[in-house]
Write a protein that holds these residues in place. Structure first.
Motif, PDB file in Angstrom:
ATOM      1  N   ALA A 223       1.146  -1.364   0.102  1.00 28.15           N
ATOM      2  CA  ALA A 223       0.196   0.226   0.004  1.00 28.15           C
ATOM      3  C   ALA A 223       0.661   1.255  -0.473  1.00 28.15           C
ATOM      4  CB  ALA A 223      -1.410   0.231   0.970  1.00 28.15           C
ATOM      5  N   ALA A 224       1.805   1.227   0.769  1.00 26.33           N
ATOM      6  CA  ALA A 224       2.502   2.546   0.533  1.00 26.33           C
ATOM      7  C   ALA A 224       3.199   3.064  -0.275  1.00 26.33           C
ATOM      8  CB  ALA A 224       4.131   2.096   1.857  1.00 26.33           C
ATOM      9  N   THR A 225       3.658   1.464  -1.108  1.00 24.44           N
ATOM     10  CA  THR A 225       4.368   1.768  -2.528  1.00 24.44           C
ATOM     11  C   THR A 225       3.435   2.692  -3.382  1.00 24.44           C
ATOM     12  OG1 THR A 225       5.881  -0.047  -1.980  1.00 24.44           O
ATOM     13  CG2 THR A 225       5.372   0.418  -4.691  1.00 24.44           C
ATOM     14  N   THR A 226       2.579   1.960  -3.121  1.00 28.13           N
ATOM     15  CA  THR A 226       1.224   2.484  -4.604  1.00 28.13           C
ATOM     16  C   THR A 226       1.526   4.312  -3.911  1.00 28.13           C
ATOM     17  OG1 THR A 226       0.636   0.520  -4.875  1.00 28.13           O
ATOM     18  CG2 THR A 226      -0.981   2.280  -5.076  1.00 28.13           C
ATOM     19  N   TYR A 227       0.567   4.248  -2.888  1.00 28.19           N
ATOM     20  CA  TYR A 227       0.322   5.626  -2.706  1.00 28.19           C
ATOM     21  C   TYR A 227       1.560   6.995  -2.430  1.00 28.19           C
ATOM     22  CZ  TYR A 227      -3.720   2.919  -1.099  1.00 28.19           C
ATOM     23  OH  TYR A 227      -5.099   1.788  -0.055  1.00 28.19           O
TER      24      TYR A 227
END
Length: 336
Positions: free
Chosen positions: A201-205
Motif C-alpha cells: 500500500a505504501a508503495t502504491t500511495y
C-alpha cells in the motif's frame, strides 16, 4: 532595537507554542523519524472539534462542492452521497465501524460521489489496476498486484486525484489507531503504530503522491476544513513528510540532512525546535534563522556547539543568542 524586535518575532513563529497547525511541523517534527515522527504528527494534527451527525452531508457538500475525486467528474447533488475514508461509505468500504464518530465525521476523510460509481466500487480498496474488468471515464475496476504471489480487485481513481487520495490515506494512517480498521482495511493497514501502511500500500500511495503533487485546490480545501474542525492535513502543507515516513527517506530524521556537524560528520545538525525528549540526547545550537556566528548562552551560562539533554535535564530552559547586529531568546522544553 528594531533588529532585535524582528528577530524575536521570527523566533516566536519558529518556536512558539501558540502557532498555527501549519507550523507545528517546524516546531516539533524536525529531528524525529519513524514512529517518533508519526506519533508527533498525530499529537498535533488530531481534530479539535467535529461536526454533528445531522449536518455531515450539508457540510461536506459545502466544503467539497460538486467534485467527485474518484471519477474526476462533477456530481449532481441529487444523485450523490457522502463517502468516508478515501471513499468510505458505510454501504461500500466498511473499513472501520460507523460508531467511530471521530472517523466518520472527520471531513479530511469525507467526499461526495455518484451513487452508481459507489455501487461499482463495492468493497474494493484503492490501487493501480492492471487487469481491467470495468472501465469508467477516468477510473477503472480490476485486478492489481499485491504482494509477491497475490493480487486483489481494486478501484483505480482518476489520475488527477490519485495524489489527493494518497494524502488522505497518509493522514488517516497517522491520525487514527490501527484498531479501528477491519474488512479490507486489514489488507492495506497493519495494526501497529508504525509504519501502519503495509509495504504494498505504501508503495502504491507514494507513487501516486509523487506523480500527482499537491495543487491549489487541495490547499484551499485544507483551509476550509481547518476552519471547521481545527486541524489540517499535514501531508498537504508538508508533502515531504511522506518520504520520511514511507518513502526514500524513511530511515532519516526529518529535515536533518544538512548542514553536517563539523565535529561529527556522521551526525547532521538538527535545527532547534520547541520540545525535546530526554532520549534525543543532543540539542544543536543551530537555527536557519540565526547567524552561524552567534554567541549562545543556556540558562545564563555560555554555550556552543552541541548540548546534552541529560546534562540540561528535564524542564524548561532559556536559550539566548547575540550577534554584532541582533539578539534574541527562545525557550525549549525537555520532556522525560
Amino acid at each position: 532595537m528594531k533588529s532585535e524586535r524582528i528577530t524575536l518575532l521570527i523566533l516566536s513563529v519558529f518556536m512558539g507554542a501558540s502557532v498555527s497547525h501549519a507550523d507545528d511541523i517546524d516546531d516539533y517534527a524536525i529531528g524525529r523519524k519513524g514512529e517518533a515522527l508519526k506519533t508527533t504528527i498525530q499529537k498535533h494534527y488530531t481534530p479539535t472539534r467535529l461536526i454533528e451527525s445531522n449536518i455531515v452531508y450539508e457540510t461536506v457538500a459545502k466544503v467539497n462542492g460538486n467534485i467527485d475525486r474518484f471519477t474526476g467528474l462533477t456530481t449532481d447533488a441529487e444523485t450523490s452521497h457522502t463517502t468516508v475514508g478515501a471513499a468510505l461509505h458505510p454501504d461500500w468500504l466498511k473499513m472501520w465501524p460507523e460508531k467511530k464518530d471521530a472517523v466518520s465525521h472527520d471531513i479530511h476523510n469525507l467526499g461526495l460521489t455518484d451513487k452508481n460509481v459507489a455501487t461499482d466500487r463495492a468493497t474494493r480498496p484503492l490501487g493501480d489496476v492492471t487487469e481491467v474488468s470495468i472501465q469508467g471515464d477516468g477510473w477503472a475496476i480490476g485486478y492489481a498486484p499485491y504482494g509477491e504471489n497475490d493480487r486483489m480487485e481494486c478501484f483505480e481513481p482518476a489520475a488527477k486525484y490519485k495524489g489527493d487520495f494518497a494524502r488522505i490515506m497518509f493522514y488517516m494512517a497517522t491520525i487514527y489507531p490501527a484498531t479501528l480498521w477491519y474488512d479490507w482495511g486489514n489488507i492495506v493497514f497493519e495494526t501497529n503504530i508504525y509504519p501502519t501502511l503495509r509495504k504494498e500500500a505504501a508503495t502504491t500511495y507514494m507513487k501516486w503522491h509523487r506523480e500527482d503533487p499537491v495543487d491549489e485546490q487541495e490547499r484551499i480545501l485544507n483551509d476550509k476544513i481547518e476552519n471547521i474542525q481545527g486541524n489540517r492535513n499535514p501531508f498537504i502543507d508538508h508533502p515531504e513528510l511522506a518520504e520520511y515516513l514511507w518513502g526514500d527517506k524513511k530511515d532519516v530524521p526529518y529535515r536533518t540532512e544538512t548542514p553536517a556537524d563539523p565535529d561529527n560528520p556522521d551526525r547532521p545538525k538538527t535545527p532547534l525546535h520547541g520540545v525535546y525528549k530526554l532520549s534525543d540526547d543532543h540539542i544543536d545550537l543551530y537555527s536557519p534563522y540565526v547567524s552561524a556566528e552567534a554567541r549562545w548562552t543556556v540558562d545564563g551560562k555560555s554555550a556552543s556547539g552541541t548540548l546534552s539533554t541529560h546534562t540540561l535535564g528535564i524542564g524548561i530552559h532559556e536559550l539566548r543568542y547575540t550577534t554584532d547586529n541582533e539578539k534574541g531568546k527562545l525557550l525549549i522544553t525537555i520532556e522525560p
